[in-house]
Design an enzyme around this catalytic site. Structure first.
Site, mmCIF file in Angstrom:
data_model
loop_
_atom_site.group_PDB
_atom_site.id
_atom_site.type_symbol
_atom_site.label_atom_id
_atom_site.label_comp_id
_atom_site.label_asym_id
_atom_site.label_seq_id
_atom_site.Cartn_x
_atom_site.Cartn_y
_atom_site.Cartn_z
ATOM 1 N N GLY A 5 -53.958 44.946 -0.459
ATOM 2 C CA GLY A 5 -54.666 46.124 -0.966
ATOM 3 C C GLY A 5 -54.461 47.269 0.003
ATOM 4 N N ALA A 6 -54.064 48.422 -0.551
ATOM 5 C CA ALA A 6 -53.643 49.540 0.299
ATOM 6 C C ALA A 6 -54.731 50.040 1.255
ATOM 7 C CB ALA A 6 -53.165 50.680 -0.597
ATOM 8 N N CYS A 113 -54.158 43.579 -10.938
ATOM 9 C CA CYS A 113 -54.039 43.181 -9.535
ATOM 10 C C CYS A 113 -55.422 43.109 -8.890
ATOM 11 C CB CYS A 113 -53.092 44.121 -8.795
ATOM 12 S SG CYS A 113 -52.570 43.499 -7.179
ATOM 13 N N ASP A 182 -51.384 52.415 -4.504
ATOM 14 C CA ASP A 182 -50.765 52.232 -3.179
ATOM 15 C C ASP A 182 -50.300 53.578 -2.652
ATOM 16 O OD1 ASP A 182 -50.467 49.323 -4.368
ATOM 17 O OD2 ASP A 182 -50.347 49.244 -2.181
ATOM 18 N N LYS A 193 -49.220 48.152 -7.975
ATOM 19 C CA LYS A 193 -48.679 46.819 -8.247
ATOM 20 C C LYS A 193 -47.804 46.794 -9.494
ATOM 21 C CE LYS A 193 -49.120 43.875 -6.289
ATOM 22 N NZ LYS A 193 -48.166 43.516 -5.247
ATOM 23 N N LYS A 218 -54.113 58.061 0.176
ATOM 24 C CA LYS A 218 -52.997 57.407 -0.528
ATOM 25 C C LYS A 218 -52.066 58.450 -1.146
ATOM 26 C CE LYS A 218 -55.687 53.283 -1.278
ATOM 27 N NZ LYS A 218 -56.510 52.567 -2.255
HETATM 28 C C1 RUB Z 1 -52.394 45.453 -4.152
HETATM 29 C C2 RUB Z 1 -52.366 46.583 -5.125
HETATM 30 C C3 RUB Z 1 -53.635 47.356 -5.302
HETATM 31 C C4 RUB Z 1 -53.554 48.630 -4.447
HETATM 32 C C5 RUB Z 1 -54.909 49.317 -4.326
HETATM 33 O O1 RUB Z 1 -51.091 44.961 -3.884
HETATM 34 O O2 RUB Z 1 -51.366 46.939 -5.710
HETATM 35 O O3 RUB Z 1 -53.806 47.754 -6.634
HETATM 36 O O4 RUB Z 1 -53.101 48.305 -3.153
HETATM 37 O O5 RUB Z 1 -55.822 48.465 -3.666
HETATM 38 P P1 RUB Z 1 -50.876 43.865 -2.696
HETATM 39 P P2 RUB Z 1 -57.137 49.067 -2.921
HETATM 40 O O6 RUB Z 1 -51.792 42.709 -3.013
HETATM 41 O O7 RUB Z 1 -49.427 43.518 -2.792
HETATM 42 O O8 RUB Z 1 -51.227 44.537 -1.392
HETATM 43 O O9 RUB Z 1 -57.884 49.849 -3.954
HETATM 44 O O10 RUB Z 1 -57.875 47.848 -2.444
HETATM 45 O O11 RUB Z 1 -56.663 49.926 -1.788
#
Ligand code: RUB
Length: 294
Positions: A5-6, A113, A182, A193, A218
């Site tokens: 998660g980013a 995701c 991301d 994702k 982001k």
């Molecule tokens: C996670 C992904 C999430 C974004 C946003 O991919 O694509 O949708 O990162 O996440 P991975 P958040 O599991 O490959 O890192 O809202 O938690 O920043």
């Protein structure tokens, strides 16, 4: 892939630099700054797609080149890191408050995701007493959808897991889509994702609203100058087991994709809901001239 998660990735990168600064035992400031630069490059190479990591790491090291002693540099990096992590967590809470207002009683939501920003919105709507149902995609190959459905179910939300290829057929039951980010480019495209762009297309076809939940760190300053977002490709072992297909078969495993701005109804940020067309203005306001000249 231990940290996913980013947002979490960015906070982890920033915290790592803060910890390194706190524990640094040397006395030569130039050596310290070089080691920080090496650490920065190692951290950035770990996940190439999420610009949150780049922004988090650069926010953490901002001003360190001007420090004249290890003590000054240490204090700056530690405080920058604490500040970034605090701002990041507050942003997720703010997005939840803003985004939850777009969810109505009785809504059926689709998410993809595992995005803490998108889940924050959904859980806040549920906390406010709205009666909602959520479809969550499995998100092959890492199946982050399992994390998502566990999180939603433990919050007491009516949750249904679907395989990725069921998205279009399920879309007719959906009122709104909420996904994370991301990277958001200067022209308002979303990198998230792999499969996100299919959700957006299916939502567009079914006239379902498509919301992106994204902290402003982001937003990618590099894309302003024409740089492309690097789409991370991962190992083929995530897709097939050894010997399952002949060696002559090529496997392509991109883990993110890009959704054009025209399929996005709004981007929910900690500063408010904006259109994809306003990303440039917000970037200028957030990062200032210095980083944009970059
Ligand atoms: C996670 C992904 C999430 C974004 C946003 O991919 O694509 O949708 O990162 O996440 P991975 P958040 O599991 O490959 O890192 O809202 O938690 O920043």
């Amino acid at each position: 892939m231990t940290i996913r998660g980013a947002g979490r990735i960015a906070r982890a990168g920033s915290t790592a630099l803060g910890d390194m600064a706190r524990e640094y035992a040397g006395s030569d400031v130039d050596a310290f700054i070089s080691e920080l630069a090496l650490a920065r490059d190692t951290i950035l190479a770990s996940r190439p797609t999420a610009v949150s990591l780049w922004n988090g790491v650069h926010a953490t090291l901002r001003g360190v080149d001007g420090c004249r002693s290890v003590a000054d540099a240490r204090e700056l990096v530690v405080s920058n890191s604490e500040d970034f992590v605090r701002r990041s967590l507050t942003a997720v809470e703010e997005i939840a408050r803003i985004g939850a207002k777009r969810i109505s009683d009785g809504d059926t939501i689709l998410t993809h995701c595992n995005s803490s920003a998108a889940l924050g919105v959904i859980k806040e709507a549920h906390r406010q007493g709205k009666d909602i149902r959520v479809y969550a995609t499995e998100s092959r190959p890492w199946r982050q959808g399992i994390l998502t459905v566990n999180d939603l179910a433990s919050a007491g939300i009516d949750t249904t897991l679907i395989i990725d290829s069921a998205v279009r057929s399920v879309m007719k039951r959906v009122d709104k889509v909420f996904v994370g980010a991301d990277t958001v480019t200067s022209h308002g495209a979303l990198v998230n994702k792999v499969g996100t762009s299919q959700l957006a297309l299916a939502a567009h076809e079914a006239r379902v609203q498509f919301y992106v939940c994204s902290e402003t760190y982001k937003f990618s300053p590099m894309t302003l100058y024409g740089d492309m977002v690097t789409i991370e490709e991962r190992d083929i072992s995530e897709v097939v087991r050894p010997g399952e297909v002949p060696d002559s078969v090529k496997i392509f495993n991109p883990v993110f994709d890009s959704t054009p701005a025209r399929y996005i109804d709004a981007i929910i940020t900690e500063l408010g809901m904006i259109s994809p067309g306003s990303v440039y203005d917000v970037m200028v306001r957030q990062f200032g001239d210095e980083i944009l000249r970059g």
